[in-house]
Scaffold this active site. Structure first.
Site, PDB file in Angstrom:
ATOM      1  N   ARG A  93     -11.408   4.128   9.775  1.00 19.28           N
ATOM      2  CA  ARG A  93     -11.130   2.803  10.318  1.00 19.28           C
ATOM      3  C   ARG A  93     -12.400   2.081  10.741  1.00 19.28           C
ATOM      4  O   ARG A  93     -12.343   0.965  11.232  1.00 19.28           O
ATOM      5  CB  ARG A  93     -10.207   2.912  11.534  1.00 19.28           C
ATOM      6  CG  ARG A  93      -8.787   3.269  11.173  1.00 19.28           C
ATOM      7  CD  ARG A  93      -7.910   3.181  12.411  1.00 19.28           C
ATOM      8  NE  ARG A  93      -6.610   3.794  12.196  1.00 19.28           N
ATOM      9  CZ  ARG A  93      -5.585   3.162  11.644  1.00 19.28           C
ATOM     10  NH1 ARG A  93      -5.713   1.910  11.272  1.00 19.28           N
ATOM     11  NH2 ARG A  93      -4.434   3.774  11.494  1.00 19.28           N
ATOM     12  N   LYS A 135       0.826  -1.205   0.000  1.00 18.50           N
ATOM     13  CA  LYS A 135       0.000   0.000   0.000  1.00 18.50           C
ATOM     14  C   LYS A 135       0.869   1.268   0.000  1.00 18.50           C
ATOM     15  O   LYS A 135       0.604   2.210  -0.748  1.00 18.50           O
ATOM     16  CB  LYS A 135      -0.911  -0.023   1.237  1.00 18.50           C
ATOM     17  CG  LYS A 135      -1.922   1.061   1.294  1.00 18.50           C
ATOM     18  CD  LYS A 135      -2.774   0.936   2.543  1.00 18.50           C
ATOM     19  CE  LYS A 135      -1.929   1.086   3.795  1.00 18.50           C
ATOM     20  NZ  LYS A 135      -2.718   1.476   4.980  1.00 18.50           N
ATOM     21  N   ARG A 154      -1.323  -8.694  14.106  1.00 21.96           N
ATOM     22  CA  ARG A 154      -1.669  -7.456  13.388  1.00 21.96           C
ATOM     23  C   ARG A 154      -2.673  -7.745  12.285  1.00 21.96           C
ATOM     24  O   ARG A 154      -3.596  -6.966  12.037  1.00 21.96           O
ATOM     25  CB  ARG A 154      -0.414  -6.824  12.781  1.00 21.96           C
ATOM     26  CG  ARG A 154       0.269  -5.843  13.713  1.00 21.96           C
ATOM     27  CD  ARG A 154       1.655  -5.535  13.233  1.00 21.96           C
ATOM     28  NE  ARG A 154       1.684  -4.643  12.080  1.00 21.96           N
ATOM     29  CZ  ARG A 154       2.736  -4.512  11.276  1.00 21.96           C
ATOM     30  NH1 ARG A 154       3.813  -5.229  11.485  1.00 21.96           N
ATOM     31  NH2 ARG A 154       2.696  -3.683  10.256  1.00 21.96           N
ATOM     32  N   ARG A 162      13.538  -7.566  13.466  1.00 28.11           N
ATOM     33  CA  ARG A 162      12.881  -6.674  14.424  1.00 28.11           C
ATOM     34  C   ARG A 162      11.691  -7.401  15.053  1.00 28.11           C
ATOM     35  O   ARG A 162      11.084  -8.259  14.418  1.00 28.11           O
ATOM     36  CB  ARG A 162      12.365  -5.408  13.728  1.00 28.11           C
ATOM     37  CG  ARG A 162      13.458  -4.568  13.074  1.00 28.11           C
ATOM     38  CD  ARG A 162      12.846  -3.312  12.503  1.00 28.11           C
ATOM     39  NE  ARG A 162      11.524  -3.613  11.915  1.00 28.11           N
ATOM     40  CZ  ARG A 162      10.605  -2.709  11.624  1.00 28.11           C
ATOM     41  NH1 ARG A 162      10.837  -1.442  11.853  1.00 28.11           N
ATOM     42  NH2 ARG A 162       9.462  -3.059  11.088  1.00 28.11           N
ATOM     43  N   ARG A 204      12.245 -10.173   6.673  1.00 24.16           N
ATOM     44  CA  ARG A 204      13.052  -8.952   6.692  1.00 24.16           C
ATOM     45  C   ARG A 204      14.130  -9.026   7.771  1.00 24.16           C
ATOM     46  O   ARG A 204      13.897  -9.517   8.869  1.00 24.16           O
ATOM     47  CB  ARG A 204      12.159  -7.732   6.955  1.00 24.16           C
ATOM     48  CG  ARG A 204      11.197  -7.469   5.828  1.00 24.16           C
ATOM     49  CD  ARG A 204      10.729  -6.031   5.824  1.00 24.16           C
ATOM     50  NE  ARG A 204       9.918  -5.727   7.003  1.00 24.16           N
ATOM     51  CZ  ARG A 204       9.038  -4.720   7.026  1.00 24.16           C
ATOM     52  NH1 ARG A 204       8.863  -3.971   5.951  1.00 24.16           N
ATOM     53  NH2 ARG A 204       8.351  -4.483   8.117  1.00 24.16           N
TER      54      ARG A 204
END
Ligand SMILES: [Zn+2]
Length: 224
Positions: free
Chosen positions: A90, A16, A174, A163, A129
Site C-alpha cells: 500500500r 479487480k 474512499r 447500504r 447497488r
C-alpha cells in the site's frame, strides 16, 4: 512453465475482484488477500498470528515485516507457479520491502495489473447497488433492476435499500483515499516497467481477454 507473480491494483468498483477470481481459475494461482491472511493467522493462532494480534489489539498497525513474512510463507506453501497479491503493498516503502523479500527468495514480480476506472463510473456503479432487507439479494437500479416491482426484491418481495458503503459521498471519500495512496505506487511500478493497465470500464469479458493476452505475452518474453 514460468511463474506468474502478480499484484492487483485498482479502485473499488473497477472489477479487480472479478478479474482476480478469473485469473485464479485460469492459471490456478493462489489469491493472497492480506486482510484475509491476517484473519486466518489470528484465527489459527499461529506464531505470526499471535504477534500480529498483539499489535491489532492495541489498535496499532501490523508492521510491514510481519505482513511480508506471512505473504512469503503463503507464497512458499501455495505459490510455486505464482501468486495474485491483493491489498499489499500500500506504500512505496512496502513495495521496496516486498521486492527485497522476493529477491532474497530468488523470485521477482512478473507484473502489476491495474484495473482502472474513472471516478464517475465507479460512483455510478457502486451507488446504484441495492440490496433486499430480507436476504441480501443484490440489484442495480440501472444495470440490473428488479423485474416485478420497482424497489422490491423479485425473489422474496422484501424492500430494497442502499447500504451506507454504497452512498455516493462515502464512495467519493474512499476514492480520494485510494488515489492519494495508490498514485505513488502506480508511478513506482511504472518506472520499473512492471505496470500493465486495463480499462475496467469495458465489459468484464473483454477486460479478462485483454489481461490473458497480456500475461501470455509476458510469459513468452520471459522465455526468450
Ligand atoms: Zn431478496
Amino acid at each position: 512453465m514460468s511463474e506468474l507473480n502478480l499484484i492487483l491494483l485498482g479502485p473499488p468498483g473497477a472489477g479487480k475482484g472479478t478479474q482476480g477470481e478469473r485469473l485464479k481459475d485460469d492459471f490456478g494461482l493462489p489469491y493472497i488477500g492480506t486482510g484475509e491472511l491476517l484473519r486466518k493467522h489470528k484465527q489459527d493462532g499461529t506464531e505470526l498470528g499471535r504477534e500480529a494480534a498483539g499489535y491489532m489489539d492495541q489498535g496499532e498497525l501490523v508492521p510491514d515485516e510481519l505482513v511480508i513474512r506471512m505473504i512469503l510463507e503463503e507464497i512458499s506453501d501455495r505459490g510455486g507457479d505464482g501468486f495474485l497479491l491483493d491489498g499489499y503493498p500500500r506504500s512505496v516503502a512496502q513495495a521496496d520491502a516486498l521486492a527485497e523479500a522476493l529477491e532474497s527468495n530468488g523470485r521477482r514480480l512478473t507484473a502489476v495489473l491495474l484495473i482502472d476506472a474513472d471516478d464517475e463510473t465507479v460512483i455510478q456503479r457502486l451507488s446504484g447497488r441495492r440490496q433486499c432487507v430480507k436476504s441480501g439479494h443484490l440489484y442495480h437500479v440501472e444495470f440490473d433492476p428488479p423485474k416485478s416491482k420497482d424497489g422490491y426484491c423479485d425473489i422474496d418481495g422484501s424492500r430494497l435499500v442502499q447500504r451506507d458503503d454504497d452512498k455516493a459521498e462515502t464512495i467519493r471519500q474512499r476514492l480520494e483515499t485510494y488515489h492519494e495512496k495508490t498514485k505513488p505506487l502506480i508511478d513506482y511500478y511504472d518506472q520499473r516497467g512492471l505496470l500493465r493497465q486495463f480499462d475496467g470500464m469495458r465489459e468484464p469479458n473483454e477486460v479478462h481477454d485483454h489481461v490473458r493476452a497480456t500475461l501470455a505475452t509476458l510469459r513468452l518474453e520471459e522465455r526468450l
